[in-house]
Design a protein around this motif. Structure first.
Motif, short mmCIF file in Angstrom:
data_model
loop_
_atom_site.label_atom_id
_atom_site.label_comp_id
_atom_site.label_asym_id
_atom_site.label_seq_id
_atom_site.Cartn_x
_atom_site.Cartn_y
_atom_site.Cartn_z
N ARG A 99 29.21 -49.05 -40.06
CA ARG A 99 28.43 -47.81 -40.04
C ARG A 99 27.10 -48.01 -39.32
O ARG A 99 26.64 -47.14 -38.58
CB ARG A 99 28.20 -47.29 -41.46
N MET A 102 27.81 -48.23 -35.66
CA MET A 102 28.12 -46.89 -35.17
C MET A 102 26.84 -46.09 -34.99
O MET A 102 26.67 -45.37 -33.99
CB MET A 102 29.06 -46.18 -36.14
N GLY A 103 25.94 -46.22 -35.95
CA GLY A 103 24.67 -45.51 -35.85
C GLY A 103 23.82 -46.03 -34.71
O GLY A 103 23.06 -45.28 -34.08
N LYS A 104 23.95 -47.33 -34.40
CA LYS A 104 23.21 -47.89 -33.29
C LYS A 104 23.75 -47.40 -31.96
O LYS A 104 22.99 -47.13 -31.01
CB LYS A 104 23.27 -49.42 -33.35
N GLN A 106 25.52 -44.58 -31.59
CA GLN A 106 25.39 -43.13 -31.55
C GLN A 106 24.20 -42.74 -32.42
O GLN A 106 24.36 -42.47 -33.62
CB GLN A 106 26.67 -42.46 -32.04
N ASN A 108 22.41 -40.29 -33.17
CA ASN A 108 22.32 -39.06 -33.94
C ASN A 108 23.29 -38.99 -35.12
O ASN A 108 23.31 -38.00 -35.87
CB ASN A 108 22.58 -37.85 -33.02
N THR A 109 24.13 -40.01 -35.31
CA THR A 109 25.12 -39.96 -36.39
C THR A 109 24.52 -40.31 -37.74
O THR A 109 25.08 -39.96 -38.78
CB THR A 109 26.28 -40.93 -36.09
N LEU A 110 23.40 -41.04 -37.77
CA LEU A 110 22.77 -41.44 -39.03
C LEU A 110 21.30 -41.05 -39.02
O LEU A 110 20.61 -41.21 -38.02
CB LEU A 110 22.87 -42.96 -39.23
N THR A 111 20.86 -40.54 -40.16
CA THR A 111 19.43 -40.25 -40.31
C THR A 111 18.69 -41.55 -40.61
O THR A 111 19.31 -42.58 -40.96
CB THR A 111 19.19 -39.25 -41.43
N GLU A 114 19.39 -42.67 -44.10
CA GLU A 114 20.71 -43.26 -44.25
C GLU A 114 20.73 -44.68 -43.72
O GLU A 114 21.36 -45.57 -44.31
CB GLU A 114 21.75 -42.40 -43.53
N LYS A 115 20.07 -44.91 -42.58
CA LYS A 115 20.00 -46.26 -42.03
C LYS A 115 19.29 -47.21 -42.99
O LYS A 115 19.75 -48.34 -43.23
CB LYS A 115 19.27 -46.25 -40.68
#
Length: 368
Positions: A99, A102-104, A106, A108-111, A114-115
């Protein structure tokens, strides 16, 4: 006749004294000869007993070394392999790292929240995985050595008594093969039952220590060592003095059944083996061995961490905790490698107090 009578009258006292002296001398000679032969027989018996005792000591030492080989090459590798699988399954970090990656990729996928939450969980679980691996492999290796020494001692006594090799080996029930297998199978209790309660308890201790540690905080080996020791101390001191024993073996009122003994009655010999094992693990001497072994294990862990840090400056000045977390997670895998090749197991075995403890344990185990 008269001369003889006169001679007797004149020398009666001398003759009686002479006969008495001669009789006493003969009696004393017979007594001396009897006691001399008796003393020789006793000395011969003592020499035979000493020779028999030396033979028994040599047999015990040889059997003791063989028992250690069995524990090192069979029982412990099986238990650690099982432990490795369970810890990897129960403390799988791949979902967190995936996750984050993925956030790195993309943004915009994680706030941000959340990170931060994912990093916090990864930090806690990575240290939990490392410390639980260190604690489990240390306690499991010690526990199995206690277990195999107790069983080996009883089996030796049974065999020696059957051969009539020593009058010191008094009556004791032979250990049934089912009892042996059932007793040895308790080494899987940690993996099958103990981890379920151990992981959340240790995770609480990790959270207590790391709640004040930020991802940007710099960690060197000194801080890393202090943090690891602090986690272990909090965990070991939380609850009853011997709460950790409940993760290694069933309690007095618990029973562990397998497919082969689900409906089997209680075995007195098995109960005795379990009682002796629990008594050893509850002893102050074993508590000292556990404390010393964990300290040596932490030192070995620090050596591995130092070797993994890039450059001499990183070893002294340190690196941010965020960069350390992935390496911490990997440490758990290194700890659970093959015990025959494991540096950590070798370091624990090399502790003089540990070797003395197990030598005395094997030699002084009660015979019945």
């Amino acid at each position: 006749m008269f001369p003889i009578r006169d001679f007797w009258k004149r020398h009666k006292r001398k003759i009686l004294i002479t006969v008495g002296v001669l009789g006493s001398g003969y009696f004393l000679y017979r007594q001396y000869d009897y006691y001399s032969r008796r003393l020789h027989d006793i000395q011969r018996e003592l020499a035979n007993e000493r020779e028999a005792d030396e033979l028994i000591k040599a047999q015990i030492q040889a059997h003791f070394e063989n028992i250690q080989r069995i524990a090192d090459t069979t029982t412990l590798p099986h238990a650690i392999q099982h432990l490795h699988s369970r810890i990897e399954e129960d403390l799988d970090l791949s979902h967190l790292t995936e996750r984050l990656m993925m956030g790195k990729g993309q943004p915009n996928t994680l706030t941000l929240a959340e990170k931060l939450d994912l990093w916090e969980n990864l930090k806690i679980l990575s240290f939990t995985k490392m410390v639980i691996s260190l604690w489990a492999i240390t306690l499991l290796s010690l526990y199995i050595r206690v277990q195999v020494n107790i069983l080996g001692r009883h089996m030796y006594i049974d065999t020696a008594r059957g051969l009539g090799s020593s009058h010191l080996l008094e009556e004791a029930d032979l250990i049934d093969r089912d009892d042996q297998q059932k007793f040895l199978s308790i080494s899987d209790f940690l993996c099958n039952y103990g981890l379920n309660a151990l992981i959340p308890k240790l995770q609480v201790a990790v959270g207590e220590v790391l709640k004040r540690k930020q991802l940007r905080d710099v960690f060197n080996t000194t801080i890393f060592r202090e943090t690891t020791i602090q986690i272990i101390k909090i965990f070991m001191s939380t609850g009853s003095p011997h709460h950790w024993l409940d993760y290694l073996m069933p309690g007095d009122n618990q029973s562990v059944t397998t497919d082969n003994d689900a409906a089997a009655p209680n075995f007195n010999k098995f109960d005795q083996l379990m009682m002796e094992t629990r008594a050893v693990l509850l002893s102050a001497e074993f508590g000292n061995i556990v404390e010393k072994s964990l300290e040596v294990g932490v030192d070995g862990l620090m050596e591995e961490m130092e070797a993994s840090l890039a450059g001499g400056s990183s070893r002294t000045s340190g690196i941010p905790l965020a960069r350390l977390v992935p390496r911490v997670a990997q440490m758990g895998l290194l700890l659970l490698e093959d015990p025959i090749k494991s540096r950590f197991i070798q370091m624990i075995r090399g502790i003089p107090e540990v070797e003395i403890f197990f030598t005395l344990l094997y030699a002084n185990m009660p015979a019945s």
